[in-house]
Design a protein around this motif. Structure first.
Motif, PDB file in Angstrom:
ATOM      1  N   UNK A   1       0.798  -1.288   0.061  1.00 53.20           N
ATOM      2  CA  UNK A   1       0.046  -0.076   0.225  1.00 53.20           C
ATOM      3  C   UNK A   1       0.831   1.099  -0.085  1.00 53.20           C
ATOM      4  N   UNK A   2       2.066   1.165   0.853  1.00 55.51           N
ATOM      5  CA  UNK A   2       2.957   2.310   0.637  1.00 55.51           C
ATOM      6  C   UNK A   2       3.278   2.702  -0.750  1.00 55.51           C
ATOM      7  N   UNK A   3       3.565   1.571  -1.363  1.00 61.79           N
ATOM      8  CA  UNK A   3       4.312   1.837  -2.935  1.00 61.79           C
ATOM      9  C   UNK A   3       3.067   2.302  -3.732  1.00 61.79           C
ATOM     10  N   UNK A   4       1.829   1.896  -3.477  1.00 64.99           N
ATOM     11  CA  UNK A   4       0.685   2.353  -4.173  1.00 64.99           C
ATOM     12  C   UNK A   4       0.390   3.856  -3.927  1.00 64.99           C
ATOM     13  N   UNK A   5       0.639   4.222  -2.863  1.00 65.09           N
ATOM     14  CA  UNK A   5       0.479   5.682  -2.311  1.00 65.09           C
ATOM     15  C   UNK A   5       1.521   6.372  -3.045  1.00 65.09           C
ATOM     16  N   UNK A   6       2.732   5.937  -2.927  1.00 68.57           N
ATOM     17  CA  UNK A   6       3.773   6.815  -3.447  1.00 68.57           C
ATOM     18  C   UNK A   6       3.899   6.993  -5.214  1.00 68.57           C
ATOM     19  N   UNK A   7       3.175   6.028  -5.581  1.00 67.45           N
ATOM     20  CA  UNK A   7       3.272   6.060  -7.106  1.00 67.45           C
ATOM     21  C   UNK A   7       1.888   7.037  -7.471  1.00 67.45           C
TER      22      UNK A   7
END
Length: 169
Positions: free
Chosen positions: A160-166
């Motif tokens: 989820x952290x990667x999704x938010x960053x992208x």
């Protein structure tokens, strides 16, 4: 940009490998390219945007392959998002409370600015390699204490952290 995550792990009897593979599966479901690879076989981490390193715990120490991986690739790891996990307690304690990293892992976390560490329950079953492992099993203290719901929840948070960053890019 496609996020590519390496999950490198050190294991003797395969329990930690299964945890690493579960993390990779969850990250892929979250839309992140991820692969779980034995730490001893990784020659280069340059092509990965982030790394998760896991190791089984033996007598209060992280598996030697995980320790060597962190030492060998330290410079590159320090410049990437990094998470650590340990597997080991042969009881339900890791599912009941947060267990801090062992001293060597804690030092590596500080040195490399790792984002997080979690300890998962371990697994030691009939047929395990090693004299001490066989003694533990024969004494009735073995078993499978891995909590895959806990593993999946942790991996989902990372994904989820990667999704938010992208989405911010």
């Amino acid at each position: 940009m496609l996020t590519k995550v390496l999950i490198a792990y050190g294991t003797t009897n395969g329990s930690t490998a299964r945890i690493a593979e579960t993390i990779a599966e969850v990250l892929r479901k979250e839309g992140v390219s991820a692969e779980a690879v034995p730490a001893r076989s990784v020659t280069n981490v340059e092509s990965y945007n982030a790394v998760v390193v896991g190791g089984a715990l033996y007598a209060g120490r992280w598996h030697k392959d995980a320790r060597r991986f962190v030492r060998r690739h330290g410079r590159t790891l320090a410049g990437r998002p990094l998470w650590f996990f340990s597997s080991g307690p042969l009881d339900a304690s890791a599912s009941e409370r947060s267990i801090p990293p062992v001293a060597g892992v804690k030092r590596a976390m500080i040195r490399l600015d790792a984002r997080e560490h979690v300890t998962f329950g371990g697994c030691l079953e009939e047929g395990a390699k090693g004299f001490i492992a066989r003694k533990i099993i024969s004494s009735g203290k073995g078993g499978d204490f891995r909590d895959f719901e806990q593993v999946e929840a942790w991996a989902t948070r990372i994904g989820a952290g990667f999704t938010a960053e992208s989405q911010r890019i």
